[in-house]
Design a protein around this motif. Structure first.
Motif, PDB file in Angstrom:
ATOM      1  N   VAL A 157      -3.380  33.381 -26.332  1.00  0.00           N
ATOM      2  CA  VAL A 157      -4.174  32.154 -26.927  1.00  0.00           C
ATOM      3  C   VAL A 157      -4.584  31.284 -25.796  1.00  0.00           C
ATOM      4  O   VAL A 157      -5.324  30.568 -25.613  1.00  0.00           O
ATOM      5  N   LYS A 158      -3.415  30.657 -24.886  1.00  0.00           N
ATOM      6  CA  LYS A 158      -3.382  29.540 -23.381  1.00  0.00           C
ATOM      7  C   LYS A 158      -5.166  30.804 -22.777  1.00  0.00           C
ATOM      8  O   LYS A 158      -5.660  30.324 -22.878  1.00  0.00           O
ATOM      9  N   ASN A 159      -4.946  32.046 -22.786  1.00  0.00           N
ATOM     10  CA  ASN A 159      -5.761  32.368 -22.204  1.00  0.00           C
ATOM     11  C   ASN A 159      -7.744  32.728 -23.301  1.00  0.00           C
ATOM     12  O   ASN A 159      -8.562  32.367 -22.271  1.00  0.00           O
ATOM     13  N   ALA A 160      -7.291  32.602 -24.300  1.00  0.00           N
ATOM     14  CA  ALA A 160      -8.272  32.948 -24.996  1.00  0.00           C
ATOM     15  C   ALA A 160      -9.039  31.161 -25.526  1.00  0.00           C
ATOM     16  O   ALA A 160     -10.479  31.694 -25.190  1.00  0.00           O
ATOM     17  N   GLU A 161      -8.119  29.885 -24.989  1.00  0.00           N
ATOM     18  CA  GLU A 161      -9.143  29.442 -24.876  1.00  0.00           C
ATOM     19  C   GLU A 161      -9.160  28.667 -24.118  1.00  0.00           C
ATOM     20  O   GLU A 161     -10.269  27.938 -24.126  1.00  0.00           O
ATOM     21  N   ALA A 162      -8.467  29.667 -22.109  1.00  0.00           N
ATOM     22  CA  ALA A 162      -9.400  29.089 -21.807  1.00  0.00           C
ATOM     23  C   ALA A 162     -10.796  30.087 -21.526  1.00  0.00           C
ATOM     24  O   ALA A 162     -11.952  29.326 -21.254  1.00  0.00           O
ATOM     25  N   TRP A 163     -11.171  31.226 -21.747  1.00  0.00           N
ATOM     26  CA  TRP A 163     -11.846  31.996 -21.863  1.00  0.00           C
ATOM     27  C   TRP A 163     -13.068  31.166 -22.477  1.00  0.00           C
ATOM     28  O   TRP A 163     -14.712  31.705 -22.223  1.00  0.00           O
TER      29      TRP A 163
END
Length: 70
Positions: free
Chosen positions: A31-37
């Motif tokens: 979820v954190k990576n998805a938000e960043a990407w």
């Protein structure tokens, strides 16, 4: 539809789906990576272009190959 999934320890962490048009996380880290990407416009446009590159340009060849084997 173009889908790119990322796995860690046999568990799907994050996925890009061309039908959704963005990354979706399935774990806390995902979820954190998805938000960043998803906040990088060039990354999203690059992944959206993958549908044209892989799916649209090759679907006719794959479809013909399946029909000849059935």
């Amino acid at each position: 539809e173009f889908i790119r999934s990322y796995y860690f320890n046999k568990m799907e962490v994050i996925r890009f789906s061309s039908s959704v048009g963005k990354y979706v996380g399935f774990t806390e880290l995902g979820v954190k990576n998805a938000e960043a990407w998803n906040n990088i416009p060039s990354e999203l446009s690059r992944m959206r272009a993958q549908k044209e590159t892989y799916c649209v340009n090759h679907v006719q060849n794959k479809y013909a190959a399946v029909l000849t084997k059935s």
